[in-house]
Design an enzyme around this catalytic site. Sequence first.
Site, short mmCIF file in Angstrom:
data_model
loop_
_atom_site.label_atom_id
_atom_site.label_comp_id
_atom_site.label_asym_id
_atom_site.label_seq_id
_atom_site.Cartn_x
_atom_site.Cartn_y
_atom_site.Cartn_z
N ASN A 261 11.22 31.20 0.28
CA ASN A 261 11.23 32.67 0.32
C ASN A 261 9.84 33.23 0.57
O ASN A 261 8.83 32.61 0.24
CB ASN A 261 11.73 33.22 -1.03
CG ASN A 261 10.88 32.76 -2.18
OD1 ASN A 261 10.96 31.61 -2.60
ND2 ASN A 261 10.02 33.63 -2.69
N ASP A 303 15.45 35.82 -3.08
CA ASP A 303 14.94 34.49 -3.45
C ASP A 303 15.81 33.38 -2.87
O ASP A 303 15.97 32.33 -3.47
CB ASP A 303 14.82 34.33 -4.98
CG ASP A 303 14.09 33.03 -5.36
OD1 ASP A 303 13.20 32.63 -4.59
OD2 ASP A 303 14.43 32.43 -6.38
N ARG A 330 21.10 28.52 1.57
CA ARG A 330 21.15 29.13 0.24
C ARG A 330 21.79 30.52 0.37
O ARG A 330 22.40 31.01 -0.57
CB ARG A 330 19.71 29.25 -0.29
CG ARG A 330 19.63 29.67 -1.73
CD ARG A 330 18.56 28.87 -2.44
NE ARG A 330 17.85 29.65 -3.44
CZ ARG A 330 16.76 29.21 -4.06
NH1 ARG A 330 16.25 28.02 -3.76
NH2 ARG A 330 16.15 29.93 -4.98
N TRP A 479 24.67 20.68 -9.26
CA TRP A 479 23.39 20.38 -8.59
C TRP A 479 23.54 18.95 -8.09
O TRP A 479 23.13 18.02 -8.77
CB TRP A 479 22.22 20.54 -9.55
CG TRP A 479 21.97 21.97 -9.83
CD1 TRP A 479 22.68 22.79 -10.67
CD2 TRP A 479 20.95 22.80 -9.23
NE1 TRP A 479 22.17 24.06 -10.62
CE2 TRP A 479 21.11 24.10 -9.75
CE3 TRP A 479 19.93 22.56 -8.30
CZ2 TRP A 479 20.28 25.16 -9.37
CZ3 TRP A 479 19.10 23.61 -7.94
CH2 TRP A 479 19.29 24.89 -8.46
#
Lengths: 574, 204
Positions: A261, A303, A330, A479
Site C-alpha cells: 500500500n 490498506d 487483496r 491464512w
Amino acid sequence: MSRILKALGAALLSAPMAGTLAAPGPYAPVTDARLQKPEPGNWLMYRGNYAGWGYSSLDKINSGNVGKLQLAWAFATGQGDGHQAPPIVNNGYMFVSTPGAQVIALDAKTGEQLWRYKKELPADLVQVHPTNRGVALYGDKVYVATVDAHLVALDAKTGKVVWSKPVGDWKAIQYMTLAPLAVKGKILVGSSGGETGVRGFIAALDAETGNEVWRTYTVPAPNEPGGDTWPGETYKNGGASVWITGTYDPETNLAYWGTGNPAPWQSELRKGDNLYSTSAIALDVDTGKIKGHHQYHWNDAWDWDEVSSPILIDTEIKGKKTKTAVHAGRNGYLWVLERTSDKINFVDAWPFIYNNVITGVDKKTGRVSYDESKRPGMTKAVKFCPSLWGGKDWPPEAYNPQTGLFYIPANNHLCAELPKADPATPYKKGDLYIGYPLDGVLGSLRFGEKPPETIGELQAWDLKTGKQVWTHKFPTVIWAPLLTTAGKLVFTGGANDRMFRAFDATSGKVLWEAATPSGVTGVPTSFEIDGEQYIAVQSGWGVDAERMQAGMDSLGRKTFVPQGGTVLVYKLGK
Amino acid sequence: MKDTDFRVTNLEAPDCAQHCPCEHADPGRRLTLRAFAGAALVAGAGVTPLPAAARPAVGDLLVADDVEKDPVAVKASEVQAGKPMLVYPFDPGSKQIRNDSKLNKIVLVRVEESDLDADSKARAAGGVLAFSVVCTHQNCEAKTWVAADKALVCFCHASKFSVLEAGRVLAGPAPRGLPMLPLKLQGDQLAVAAPFTTPPGGAT
C-alpha cells in the site's frame, strides 16, 4: 566404576560424534540451470519454480492413497510467532527459517539438525511482523533476509556466515520478511515497512560478494516515469513496500513483483495514482529497470497491499494462447494479465469475494472505478468490504498444470470500519506512519449485513473459462499457503483449528487431515528421498493470523490457538 | 548505505540495579554498582557505552521525545488525562538526552493517585505514572490509551497493559508487564526517582 557405567560413558562420548557428522552426503551446488528446471525430487525455492506455481510433479502420494499419510518426523524450532517459511530441500538437505532470523539445516530424511544460524538482533529492534518466509539457495550458499534488514549469506554445509550486508535501516523500521530470489548470480530482496513510511525498493546483491548491483525504488522520484502520480515530496515516504518473493521469466529476463500500500493511509494526502503502489511490476534482472507495470487499484485507501507476486502461467484465455501473469488480489479481484518483453497488459479481472468498493473494471485498461462513499479518510468513519486483510493476503495461491486449475486461499464476507483519520502528521523516523488512531485500526474488523456462516474459502478456478470449479468453505478466517501436486492434491492448513489438510485437487473433497501443535500458516512443500515422497510444512501461529483472530475474538468468535514452531514431515504409512 | 552496520550505535550498558539484590539500597550505592558493571562491560567489549544510550539515572529529568537538543524539563501539570505523553530522560547536568536507545523511551500517564495500589502510588509523582513504552513482546510502542480499561495498547500486536496495576498484562502476546520508572517531583518538574523496576524491552 561398574562396567555398565563405563560402557554407558563410552557410548555417550561416541554418540554425539556419530550424530553430528552424519550428513546427507555431498552438497549439490544450485545452478541457474537447476533453478530454471528444478528436479521433481527437490524444492529449491520459495514456490518450487520461478513461475511461482507452488506445484510438485511428484505423484507417489496421490488422491488414491493420501489417507495413509503419516508423520515421518517432527522438529521443534523453539521459536514463537509466525512460522511461514517453506521447508526448502536440496538433495537431502532441508533449510527452514523461523521468526527471529534463524535458519535451521536438517537432514530431510531424519530431521536431525545439521546446523543452526541465529542472527544477533539489536536489543531495541522493533518487530512489527516477527516472521520469515524462507531462504534462497544459490551455488553452495543459503541466503536469508532478516528482520533487521540484512541479507546474510551462509555456507550451506556448515551454516557459517560468508557475508552479511545491511540493505535497509532497521532504526527506520525497514525490515525484511521475504524469501530472497536467486537468479543469474544475483540475490534479489525488498523491504517491508508500508506502515512505517519507507520508500519501497527492490535491490539486487551479488551472490558471491554481497555487493549491491542495483536498487530500484517502487516509488518513482518526480523526474522518473510515474513520478507525477505523487504530489510534492510525498514519494519520499510513499510505502509500496515489498513483502513477498518475485517470480521470474527466464525467456524475457524479467522478474515480477507485487507491491504494498501507499503511505500514509489517508489517500487525501497523496492525491494521484501513487505508482507503483498496489501494483505488479516487471524488472529487468540485469539492470533493475522497470519494464512494465499494472496497478491493481489506484490511490489506495484500504490498506490493500498487493503483496504477492503474479504467477506466470502460459495457458489459453478465451480461446487464445496467452503468456499470463495471474494474481488473486487483496482487493478481492482475480487478475489475469499478459506478460510481454516490455509491458504488462491487462486481459481480464473479476471478483472472487464480496467487494463493495470497486464498481467496475475498464475492459481495455483494467483501471478500476470506485464507489467513493466507501473510501475511508479524514472526514468521517467509513465501512467497506473486504477488510484491511482483503480477499487474499500474502498466503500464496497455486497452479496445477495437471488439473489446469488455479487455487486461491480466500476470505469472504468480511468488512472493516475505519474511524475518521488523523490530521496530517509529519513522518517521524522509527514510528508508525499510518494516519489512523491505532485502536480503530486494531478493532476495524466487521461482519457485513449479518454474521456469515463461513468466511475462509479454498477456491479452484479454471482460467480458460473464468469459472469457479469448486470451493471448500471454512467456518473461520484462513491464512492458508497452498501446495498442489501431480498426485491431484492440494495441501494447506490456515484455519484456527490447527489442522493440516489434503484436498482432492479436482473436486475439493477433504481426503486427509492431521492436527498439529499450533496453527499452520507455513508454506507447504514436497520432496523425494530414496524414491519416497514427503510432504513438509511448518506449524506455528502468529503475526497477522493472530491479529485477525483477535479481531474475530472481538466479534464474538473466540478461539485459542497456541504458539510455537514445529517442522512437520509426512510420508505414506506402510 | 551499502556497508554501514546500523547496529554500531546500539551498544548498551547493562543496568546493574535491575539485576543486583540492591533494589532498596541507597541510591549512591546503586549508582556505584551500576558504574562498576558498566566499566566491566566496557573492558570486556572494548567499546565505550554512549551516554545517550545509557539507561535513565536517578535525578534525570524528562523531555518530550521529539526534542533533539536544549531539553526543557516536562512538568507534571503538562501530562493530561487520557493523553499519554512520550518522553526521554536527560541528564540535567550535561543536558544529554538519552534518546539513542529506544529502550529509554517512556510513556507518561495521568492517573488518580487514589486508584493506585501501594507500589504504584510510591512510584507516582504529581498524579503521573511513567512506564517503559517498549512492549515486552517485540519492542513496538505501547502508547495507545484505551480509556475503558485504563490501559496502554501496543501498536504491533495489541498487547494491553493495565496502568492502574503496575503495567500488568491484560491481553495479548506480551510475556510480562511494562517496566515502571519511579518518579519524584523536583519543584513542578518530573524527575527519575529510581531505575526501571524491571529491564525494558522484549525478545528479539
